[in-house]
Design a protein around this motif. Structure first.
Motif, mmCIF file in Angstrom:
data_model
loop_
_atom_site.group_PDB
_atom_site.id
_atom_site.type_symbol
_atom_site.label_atom_id
_atom_site.label_comp_id
_atom_site.label_asym_id
_atom_site.label_seq_id
_atom_site.Cartn_x
_atom_site.Cartn_y
_atom_site.Cartn_z
ATOM 1 N N ALA A 49 23.254 -11.223 6.895
ATOM 2 C CA ALA A 49 23.367 -9.578 6.906
ATOM 3 C C ALA A 49 22.798 -9.224 5.482
ATOM 4 O O ALA A 49 22.087 -8.097 6.038
ATOM 5 C CB ALA A 49 25.035 -9.557 6.526
ATOM 6 N N THR A 50 22.534 -10.043 4.698
ATOM 7 C CA THR A 50 21.903 -9.168 3.642
ATOM 8 C C THR A 50 20.233 -9.165 4.032
ATOM 9 O O THR A 50 19.556 -8.174 3.613
ATOM 10 C CB THR A 50 22.039 -10.002 2.198
ATOM 11 N N GLU A 52 16.028 -3.562 7.384
ATOM 12 C CA GLU A 52 16.402 -2.171 7.701
ATOM 13 C C GLU A 52 15.837 -1.257 6.650
ATOM 14 O O GLU A 52 15.391 -0.200 7.106
ATOM 15 C CB GLU A 52 17.842 -2.092 7.899
ATOM 16 N N ALA A 53 16.226 -1.580 5.414
ATOM 17 C CA ALA A 53 16.108 -0.710 4.549
ATOM 18 C C ALA A 53 14.473 -0.660 4.312
ATOM 19 O O ALA A 53 14.027 0.523 3.855
ATOM 20 C CB ALA A 53 16.456 -1.333 2.843
ATOM 21 N N ASP A 88 25.592 0.562 12.528
ATOM 22 C CA ASP A 88 24.626 -0.544 12.179
ATOM 23 C C ASP A 88 23.349 -0.072 13.147
ATOM 24 O O ASP A 88 23.323 0.098 14.186
ATOM 25 C CB ASP A 88 25.221 -1.856 12.696
ATOM 26 N N ARG A 116 19.132 -8.999 6.760
ATOM 27 C CA ARG A 116 19.061 -7.859 7.858
ATOM 28 C C ARG A 116 19.075 -6.607 7.247
ATOM 29 O O ARG A 116 18.262 -5.706 7.582
ATOM 30 C CB ARG A 116 20.078 -7.984 8.855
ATOM 31 N N ASP A 117 19.808 -6.497 6.226
ATOM 32 C CA ASP A 117 19.945 -5.086 5.628
ATOM 33 C C ASP A 117 18.617 -4.841 4.705
ATOM 34 O O ASP A 117 18.370 -3.788 4.650
ATOM 35 C CB ASP A 117 21.191 -5.115 4.454
#
Lengths: 163, 163
Positions: free
Chosen positions: A123-124, A130-131, B23, A126-127
């Motif tokens: 998740a991190t 995305e960022a 998301d 992916r975040d």
DNA sequence: CTCGGATCGTCTGGACTCGGATGATTGTGT
DNA sequence: ACACAATCATCCGAGTCCAGACGATCCGAG
């Protein structure tokens, strides 16, 4: 397992987007493929098979007890295909299948601590991706993007006209 | 050919979008799936097998002479898979495979008049669907959507971090 | 209690996908 | 002229997907 395909697909997608820059349909596909390729790659790096493996984990992460059938509906994965995903995750001890004592037909997949750790690291990653993809984009513009995507995703009128 | 699956997929996607509204990844997938389902349906209605069939037609519609390999790169379809698409389109007489007299290895697929007609009707149906999906959305917001999608689709940095 | 229909997870068969092998054809170096 | 690497379309095999079949289990009607 198929790590060399990323290169060629990336190239192909680049030309794709360049060829049809004004078409919403094509842009959607190109953008989705791009993030899919990235996520699959990230998943492979932490021992998962797929971005879908992570998607299933993410659905289990809230601890809510769900039937396999319910789960398949939540994550938009065919119930048959979900079995292979759960088999794999169970073999990796990221989930366990428990039996509901009140209904012995159903299996309740549940995430393990190891699964929770894999989910968190993914998740991190992916975040961060995305960022980075939206770096420098204003808050207002992001909101527009999310809102319109959500609208397209849930707009029933678009499909209703075919009936 | 698989027309009954649309119903169930539609339902699944609806719950999908509802479950993860914040998301970007999920939203992209859900939106793309939604338009794909619609386009596949529209394609089936006019005798095409797939939205991909139409995508290939659209790439041929500009009349530019392209090798099958070049074509596969333009439309982001595997060269092997493209063969089956071209076989089908040729059987429907929507395209013809011509041989380049200067290089007899290559085949130059070219769209026929019938193919042009199918392309045109499909294109208007798609445009109508897109217009309906974005009905009431301001010009500025549309521009934001397209720009950000294009950026995500072509952003090389997102992938570069995996190398 | 028991029968019959509904609902669960799993299995199976046919279709699709795509990396790599194959055969035809090209150009290039000698 | 000839060998040889490169490049095209096509074929093949292993992997994947999914609709439908199947056995196990549940529940309501009689």
């Amino acid at each position: 397992m198929g790590t060399s395909l990323h290169e060629s697909e990336t190239q192909a997608l680049a030309s794709c987007a360049a060829a049809y820059p004004a078409d919403l349909t094509i842009l959607l596909h190109a953008a989705t493929n791009r993030v899919t390729i990235y996520l699959d790659h990230a998943a492979a790096e932490m021992g998962l098979n797929d971005a879908r493996d992570w998607l299933v984990l993410s659905a289990l992460e809230d601890g809510q007890q769900r039937t396999q059938l319910e789960l398949s509906r939540v994550v938009c994965v065919d119930k048959t295909t979900l079995i292979t995903v759960l088999d794999r995750l169970e073999r990796q001890e990221l989930i366990v299948r428990t039996v509901d004592p009140s209904d012995r037909r159903v299996r309740i997949p549940q995430i393990t601590d190891a699964g929770r750790r894999v989910f968190a690291t993914f998740a991190t990653a992916r975040d961060a991706a995305e960022a980075r993809a939206l770096d420098g984009v204003s808050k207002a513009d992001r909101e527009v993007l999310m809102r319109l995507l959500g609208r397209i995703a849930t707009d029933t009128d678009t499909l209703a006209t075919t009936a």
